[in-house]
Structure formats: C-alpha cells, structure tokens
Design an enzyme around this catalytic site. Structure first.
Site, PDB file in Angstrom:
ATOM      1  N   CYS A   1       0.805  -1.226   0.000  1.00  0.00           N
ATOM      2  CA  CYS A   1       0.000   0.000   0.000  1.00  0.00           C
ATOM      3  C   CYS A   1       0.838   1.277   0.000  1.00  0.00           C
ATOM      4  O   CYS A   1       0.841   2.002  -0.992  1.00  0.00           O
ATOM      5  CB  CYS A   1      -0.934  -0.001   1.214  1.00  0.00           C
ATOM      6  SG  CYS A   1      -2.167  -1.298   1.122  1.00  0.00           S
ATOM      7  N   ILE A   2       1.518   1.535   1.118  1.00  0.00           N
ATOM      8  CA  ILE A   2       2.134   2.858   1.292  1.00  0.00           C
ATOM      9  C   ILE A   2       3.182   3.165   0.205  1.00  0.00           C
ATOM     10  O   ILE A   2       3.231   4.288  -0.287  1.00  0.00           O
ATOM     11  CB  ILE A   2       2.776   3.023   2.702  1.00  0.00           C
ATOM     12  CG1 ILE A   2       1.887   2.415   3.779  1.00  0.00           C
ATOM     13  CG2 ILE A   2       3.125   4.462   3.003  1.00  0.00           C
ATOM     14  CD1 ILE A   2       0.708   3.205   4.175  1.00  0.00           C
TER      15      ILE A   2
END
Ligand code: NAD
Length: 428
Positions: free
Chosen positions: A274-275
């Site tokens: 994600c990040i």
C-alpha cells in the site's frame, strides 16, 4: 420490482449471496467477515491453488485462521471457485484484485480490467458491484461503468456500482475488517444506499460519501498521509544522525504533546502493498491533469533512500571495528515489511540485502514468519536464531522488529548491532 429495495431486504434477512473476486489479504478476510455475519459467500480467484487450498480449509492469509475458515465452510456459508462463469449467481460482487505499479511506476489496473470483464460477462439485472482495490480517482466511473453498461444494462436502474476502499491492516490485533469504519461512494444515490445496506451486517460503522471519486481519494489520502509523515520522520532520523541526537528519544518526547502531534516512526524504508505504491496512483493521475504532486514525490524519494542510509550505517559501524563490509558476515533480523507478519512485498529488507551483497557482505537472515524466499534467482533460507549464529556474525542488523525475537539475547551475544527500529533494550 424495485431492485434497490429488493437487495436491501435481502441484506436485512442475510439472504443475499455475496461474491468476492480475489481471495488474498483483502478478499479473504472480507469473505470470512461476511460469512460470519450470516451471508453465504462465494469466493472467486483465478489461482486454482488458492481455491483448492481454501476449499480444503487451509487459509493462506495470516489474519484468517484455518478454524475461522473451516467453520464458514462447514456452515455452508463459504466456498471458493475458479469458475468465473458463476459470477452471475451472487447478488453482490466485491472486487479485491491487486493494483500494482508497472516497471515505470505507473498504475497497473490490468487486474481490475480483467475482473471487470469477468463480471461483465454474466452481469444481470439486480446485481450490486463494489470495487475494493486501491486505485486512482475516476477508476470506477471510467473503467468499470462503461464496461458494465456495454451490456445494455443501466447503472442505478438495472444494476448498482460503488467503490469502497479496503482498509485492512494485516497483523493489527485491534482493528480488523469488522471494527474498521468503511467508506462507501456510489455512482448514484441508490448505488451507495444498497452498498451500505449490504455491508451493514458485517461492518460496525459505514461512512457514506457523495461520489465514487471521493471514496477513491479517501484511501489515497490516508496512505499518502502515512507516506509523507514517514518521510518526515525518516528525514528527522538523518538529521538526528548528523547531530548525534537519538531520534527515538526526540519522537517519544514530542509525542507527549497531547494535541497537534501524531507519532510516526522512522525505519529502514517503506514496504507492503500500500504505502509505497498508492501515492503513485494519485501522482500519476495528477500528471495527466498537468499537476505535479510535490509532497508525494519528495516523501517517496526520502523513503526509498532509507535502505541505503542504513547500509551506510552498517559500513560505518564495521569500519569502527576495523572491518570492511566486503567479507563481513551480516545477519539480517526480520525480512517481512513490518512486525509480526509474513508479507515480503516491497520489503526494504530486500533492498538492504541486495545492497549489502553488492558490497561483498555475506548475508544471512532470520525471520520467524518467513522461512524462505527467492529474490533475483537466489534462494534464501532463514537461519536458526541462537547465541552461536548471533555471535558468529560480524554485524546483526535489525530490519523488522518481530516480537518473537529475544533482543536481550541479541544484546548479550552480538559483536555489533545496527538497529533500524529501536528494538534493542536500553541500558537501565
Ligand atoms: N494487503 C493489504 O494490506 C491491503 C490493504 C488495503 C487495501 N489493499 C488493496 O486491496 C487490493 C487487493 O490486495 P491484496 O493484498 O488482497 O492482493 P493479493 O495479491 O493478496 O490478492 C489478490 C488475489 O486476487 C486474485 N486475482 C487476480 N486477478 C484476478 C481476477 N481477474 N479474477 C479473480 N481473482 C483474481 C489473485 O490470484 C490473488 O489471490 C489491492 O488494490 C490493494 O492495494 C491491500
């Protein structure tokens, strides 16, 4: 017949059949939560091995136990299939397929396109389709809507379409699918109303927003917020290193301020699905609109430099002991991208190992959650963590601070420790 009312009634009575497309870290926990709420759930995945494993009661996702999966299977509330022609059976279909980046860091929405094609082939009147995959604002309206309407069915009249970003945080002992509020945006008002009603039995708090674009952007704001703040504390780690100040002491003290400060921790770099990825989806979209997202780019730059920063720390620390990196034995502790999980995707440990090996170090690793992995055609196998393996290494480098590791033992036996996570016990 009012198809919106019909679906809402089916949700209230748990008679709706849910389809989940993509049974990974996101799809499987969602499927189990929906089954736990009383729905029947049919899981779809293109990977036959995943399907067979799940039908045999073996979960490949750490946050879903075999017991939880088996109880859903035995209750007849869950089964998995690779047969996409059955996508016409569910009343609601949630799409949880991967959204990686291409080689050039552009969004790769090919999995969304493929899943949409499968859904389209059997789309029927009265179905609700919800996209869960993290993606750039506009995806639901620009990719899913025209594909689904090409069947001759009309959104809001014949079928419903919404976006609801998954917020699962793997390994989080407090927040799971049920008690993490869920944002929902629909193409039409009815789309949103029906999606909210369908998720209501399985999710404690639903947060309706006005459009699918707003819902898509919520997820990107959340992850960009994390990336930017991690970038800031990583820069602070570099600043503190130059000043000879302990960055963790500074952050701990700063976080005693009861307002206006939120604690983020520095580390070896970003990892996970994600990040490191999601902010690029937004940056890409904005490039197309002639706008350069500066915070995103700067945070990305800082965060990707961290493996190199920490490898330099290893080199300096070895140098202090009169040793070169070339030929030194470096034991990397933790290769998963964060504590107490088994996920290696985008893990900074992989960059660190590559950089250390590039400088001639002999790298071994220990990770209680990752017994082996292959990278660049090279097989790695976790060593046993013992006083012998620790004392044999010229340097022990803590990359992921798993809670199962006895850091006191490391302290007693290691010749040298480089701690990227502040995991080592402090002097009394
Ligand atoms: N992993 C996380 O922590 C997390 C958290 C929040 C959001 N997300 C987002 O959720 C989405 C899914 O991520 P994930 O981590 O669950 O991925 P994953 O790789 O764990 O699982 C995806 C599954 O989808 C299957 N699949 C791929 N194409 C398919 C198709 N056309 N039809 C059916 N199945 C297909 C794959 O075989 C795989 O089993 C991504 O957009 C991700 O960004 C992930």
């Amino acid at each position: 017949m009012d198809i919106a009312q019909d679906l809402i009634r089916k949700a209230e009575g748990r008679q709706a059949l849910f389809g989940i497309v993509g049974l990974g870290y996101v799809g499987l926990p969602l499927a189990c939560e929906l089954a736990g709420a009383g729905y029947r759930v049919l899981g779809f995945d293109v990977n036959e091995k995943v399907v067979d494993g799940l039908n045999a009661g073996h979960s490949h996702v750490k946050d879903v136990s075999d017991v939880q999966l088996q109880s859903a299977l035995q209750a007849g509330r869950f089964s998995a299939t690779a047969d996409m022609s059955r996508l016409g059976e569910p009343d609601a279909v949630s799409i949880c397929v991967p959204t990686p980046l291409s080689k050039f860091k552009d969004p790769d929405v090919s999995f969304i396109v493929a899943a949409t094609e499968s859904v389209k082939r059997t789309l029927r009147r009265g179905q609700m389709i919800i996209l869960e995959s993290t993606t750039y604002p506009g995806t639901t309206r620009e990719i899913l809507l025209p594909a689904l309407e090409s069947t001759g069915l009309t959104v809001g009249e014949d079928f419903f379409l919404a976006f609801s970003p998954e917020r699962v945080d793997p390994g989080n002992p407090t927040y799971g699918t049920r008690n993490t509020p869920k944002v929902v945006g629909g193409i039409t008002e009815d789309c949103r109303r029906v999606a909210v009603a369908l998720y209501q039995p399985a999710i404690d708090t639903l947060v309706p927003v006005s459009t699918t674009e707003a819902a898509e952007l919520v997820k990107l704001l959340e992850n960009t917020f994390r990336s930017v703040n991690i970038g800031l504390v990583n820069e602070m780690a570099i600043v503190c290193d130059k000043l000879g100040v302990d960055v963790w002491e500074v952050i701990d003290a700063a976080s005693t301020k009861p307002f206006g400060f939120m604690k983020f921790l520095p580390g070896p770099g970003l990892g996970g699905h994600c990040i490191p990825i999601d902010p690029h989806y937004l940056a890409w979209k904005m490039r197309g609109l002639n706008y350069k997202t500066r915070f995103i780019d700067l945070a990305g730059e800082l965060n990707t430099e961290m493996p190199l920063f920490w490898v330099r720390k290893v080199s300096e620390a070895l140098n202090q002991q009169g040793k070169a990196v070339r030929g030194a034995g470096v034991l990397v502790l933790g290769v998963a991208y964060k504590r107490d999980i088994d996920d290696l995707r985008e893990s900074p440990a992989l960059d660190i190992i590559r950089l250390l090996e590039g400088q001639g170090a002999r790298v071994s690793y220990f990770d209680p959650h990752v017994p082996c992995f292959a990278e660049d055609g090279h097989e790695f196998r976790s060593v046993t963590l013992s006083p012998e393996t620790v004392s044999k290494a010229d340097c022990v480098m803590i990359v992921t601070d798993h809670s199962a590791v006895d850091y006191r033992m490391i302290k007693r036996h290691a010749k040298l420790v480089v701690d990227t996570r502040n995991a080592m016990p402090k002097e009394a």
